[in-house]
Enzyme design. Sequence first.
Site, PDB file in Angstrom:
ATOM      1  N   SER A   9     -17.374   9.565 -79.807  1.00 35.09           N
ATOM      2  CA  SER A   9     -15.928   9.737 -79.705  1.00 35.09           C
ATOM      3  C   SER A   9     -15.300  11.150 -80.457  1.00 35.09           C
ATOM      4  O   SER A   9     -15.805  11.161 -81.716  1.00 35.09           O
ATOM      5  CB  SER A   9     -15.123   8.734 -80.224  1.00 35.09           C
ATOM      6  OG  SER A   9     -13.854   9.075 -80.750  1.00 35.09           O
ATOM      7  N   HIS A  34     -16.577  10.325 -75.483  1.00 35.15           N
ATOM      8  CA  HIS A  34     -15.531   9.381 -75.141  1.00 35.15           C
ATOM      9  C   HIS A  34     -14.219  10.132 -75.771  1.00 35.15           C
ATOM     10  O   HIS A  34     -14.285  10.687 -77.096  1.00 35.15           O
ATOM     11  CB  HIS A  34     -15.700   8.349 -76.378  1.00 35.15           C
ATOM     12  CG  HIS A  34     -14.741   7.026 -76.282  1.00 35.15           C
ATOM     13  ND1 HIS A  34     -14.772   6.091 -75.409  1.00 35.15           N
ATOM     14  CD2 HIS A  34     -13.797   6.922 -77.285  1.00 35.15           C
ATOM     15  CE1 HIS A  34     -13.817   5.159 -75.690  1.00 35.15           C
ATOM     16  NE2 HIS A  34     -13.409   5.710 -76.994  1.00 35.15           N
ATOM     17  N   ASP A  36     -10.293   9.625 -77.076  1.00 36.65           N
ATOM     18  CA  ASP A  36      -9.202   8.595 -77.370  1.00 36.65           C
ATOM     19  C   ASP A  36      -7.815   9.408 -77.023  1.00 36.65           C
ATOM     20  O   ASP A  36      -7.380  10.255 -77.967  1.00 36.65           O
ATOM     21  CB  ASP A  36      -9.370   8.072 -78.754  1.00 36.65           C
ATOM     22  CG  ASP A  36     -10.460   7.290 -78.924  1.00 36.65           C
ATOM     23  OD1 ASP A  36     -10.738   6.322 -78.368  1.00 36.65           O
ATOM     24  OD2 ASP A  36     -11.528   7.908 -79.734  1.00 36.65           O
ATOM     25  N   MET A  38      -4.014   8.628 -77.514  1.00 32.85           N
ATOM     26  CA  MET A  38      -3.062   7.965 -78.161  1.00 32.85           C
ATOM     27  C   MET A  38      -1.734   8.352 -78.035  1.00 32.85           C
ATOM     28  O   MET A  38      -1.427   9.804 -78.277  1.00 32.85           O
ATOM     29  CB  MET A  38      -3.481   7.605 -79.545  1.00 32.85           C
ATOM     30  CG  MET A  38      -4.844   7.331 -79.848  1.00 32.85           C
ATOM     31  SD  MET A  38      -5.080   6.972 -81.444  1.00 32.85           S
ATOM     32  CE  MET A  38      -6.820   6.792 -81.558  1.00 32.85           C
ATOM     33  N   HIS A  67     -10.137   7.041 -72.824  1.00 35.58           N
ATOM     34  CA  HIS A  67      -9.771   5.500 -73.460  1.00 35.58           C
ATOM     35  C   HIS A  67      -8.185   5.711 -73.623  1.00 35.58           C
ATOM     36  O   HIS A  67      -7.777   6.534 -74.723  1.00 35.58           O
ATOM     37  CB  HIS A  67     -10.513   5.165 -74.716  1.00 35.58           C
ATOM     38  CG  HIS A  67     -10.088   4.260 -75.323  1.00 35.58           C
ATOM     39  ND1 HIS A  67     -10.335   3.710 -76.484  1.00 35.58           N
ATOM     40  CD2 HIS A  67      -9.254   3.007 -74.851  1.00 35.58           C
ATOM     41  CE1 HIS A  67      -9.755   2.642 -77.129  1.00 35.58           C
ATOM     42  NE2 HIS A  67      -9.077   2.244 -76.007  1.00 35.58           N
ATOM     43  N   MET A  69      -4.822   4.585 -74.770  1.00 32.77           N
ATOM     44  CA  MET A  69      -3.925   3.821 -75.638  1.00 32.77           C
ATOM     45  C   MET A  69      -2.744   4.142 -75.788  1.00 32.77           C
ATOM     46  O   MET A  69      -2.217   4.828 -76.383  1.00 32.77           O
ATOM     47  CB  MET A  69      -4.496   4.057 -77.107  1.00 32.77           C
ATOM     48  CG  MET A  69      -6.031   3.299 -77.228  1.00 32.77           C
ATOM     49  SD  MET A  69      -6.976   3.894 -78.576  1.00 32.77           S
ATOM     50  CE  MET A  69      -7.689   5.407 -78.048  1.00 32.77           C
ATOM     51  N   MET A 138     -12.507  -3.820 -77.963  1.00 31.41           N
ATOM     52  CA  MET A 138     -12.224  -3.154 -79.182  1.00 31.41           C
ATOM     53  C   MET A 138     -12.899  -4.022 -80.441  1.00 31.41           C
ATOM     54  O   MET A 138     -12.509  -5.177 -80.636  1.00 31.41           O
ATOM     55  CB  MET A 138     -10.744  -3.024 -79.486  1.00 31.41           C
ATOM     56  CG  MET A 138     -10.237  -1.996 -78.476  1.00 31.41           C
ATOM     57  SD  MET A 138     -11.120  -0.342 -78.417  1.00 31.41           S
ATOM     58  CE  MET A 138     -10.709   0.062 -80.174  1.00 31.41           C
ATOM     59  N   ASP A 176     -16.164  -0.431 -79.371  1.00 29.21           N
ATOM     60  CA  ASP A 176     -15.439   0.589 -79.892  1.00 29.21           C
ATOM     61  C   ASP A 176     -14.718   0.383 -81.245  1.00 29.21           C
ATOM     62  O   ASP A 176     -14.048  -0.511 -81.134  1.00 29.21           O
ATOM     63  CB  ASP A 176     -14.470   1.190 -78.686  1.00 29.21           C
ATOM     64  CG  ASP A 176     -13.760   2.531 -79.376  1.00 29.21           C
ATOM     65  OD1 ASP A 176     -14.215   3.144 -80.275  1.00 29.21           O
ATOM     66  OD2 ASP A 176     -12.862   2.885 -78.648  1.00 29.21           O
TER      67      ASP A 176
HETATM   68  C1  DX5 Z   1      -9.964   3.709 -81.985  1.00 32.11           C
HETATM   69  C2  DX5 Z   1     -10.801   4.645 -81.079  1.00 32.11           C
HETATM   70  C3  DX5 Z   1     -12.001   4.862 -81.475  1.00 32.11           C
HETATM   71  C4  DX5 Z   1     -12.525   5.554 -82.822  1.00 32.11           C
HETATM   72  C5  DX5 Z   1     -13.857   4.872 -83.141  1.00 32.11           C
HETATM   73  O1  DX5 Z   1      -8.907   3.439 -81.840  1.00 32.11           O
HETATM   74  O2  DX5 Z   1     -10.519   3.883 -80.052  1.00 32.11           O
HETATM   75  O3  DX5 Z   1     -12.858   5.346 -80.374  1.00 32.11           O
HETATM   76  O4  DX5 Z   1     -12.658   7.082 -82.236  1.00 32.11           O
HETATM   77  O5  DX5 Z   1     -14.041   5.671 -84.299  1.00 32.11           O
HETATM   78  P1  DX5 Z   1     -15.323   4.863 -85.476  1.00 32.11           P
HETATM   79  O6  DX5 Z   1     -16.331   5.060 -84.809  1.00 32.11           O
HETATM   80  O7  DX5 Z   1     -14.928   5.860 -86.530  1.00 32.11           O
HETATM   81  O8  DX5 Z   1     -14.717   3.636 -85.737  1.00 32.11           O
HETATM   82 ZN    ZN Z   2     -11.813   4.684 -78.159  1.00 37.27          ZN
END
Ligand code: DX5
Ligand code: ZN
Length: 224
Positions: A9, A34, A36, A38, A67, A69, A138, A176
């Site tokens: 990620s 990956h 993320d 948001m 991903h 969100m 998750m 994740d």
């Molecule tokens: C959290 C994300 C993850 C995050 C994981 O909302 O979806 O992908 O980057 O980070 P670590 O590995 O630090 O928990």
């Molecule tokens: Zn993620």
Amino acid sequence: MNSFRLCASVLSADFRCLEDQVKQLEEAGVDEIHVDVMDGHFVPNLTMGPFIVSTLKRITHLPLDVHLMVENPDRMIPWYAEAGAHRLSVQVETCPHIHRTLQNIHSLGCEAGVVLNPGTPASWLEEVVSHADLILVMTVNPGFSGQSFLPEVLPKIAKVRDLVENSHSRAVIQVDGGIDQKTLPLVYAAGARYIVSATAIFKHPEGIKAGVNALRESVQKNIA
Ligand code: DX5
Ligand code: ZN
């Protein structure tokens, strides 16, 4: 041979030198990137638009695992498909028409994933598991990297594995959040084979390659 796929990620990458960071991931043998996404509504953080995905696409040939969100992901799915996503995963909590959403993702030529928050039961998947390429369970509440793994999610990973097997679904199981050398063997034992990690890779005191190696070794030691 690697017994799981490692999805790095870039949420914890140093964006001053993103290309260099991605090249280090490639050299360390990471399998996927990956991303993320948001929106500041579904989760209390605002991160990467399609521009980042198209930039990553120019940097690497590794698959881009996006991903989402975000609230109302349907309107954004075409943006990220166009930008070069290999897979688009949507939070089931944001999709009243999850079946249609998965069809949309496939129609744009991408793999389709369904994501469950820690508080969302595995049963929400029952009617769609055979239409998904990946189920992401998750292991933290989404929003930030660097959070602690929630061990109470472990039984749900095993439930999802049973659901996938009983439905003869092709879906693979991803996890994740809070994955490190200690927690990776636990999720692996429960059935996860696609592993997302940010902090354990990017914040390893000896660098990215050492972080990747430590994750790989944690499973190898455990299944040896
Ligand atoms: C959290 C994300 C993850 C995050 C994981 O909302 O979806 O992908 O980057 O980070 P670590 O590995 O630090 O928990
Ligand atoms: Zn993620």
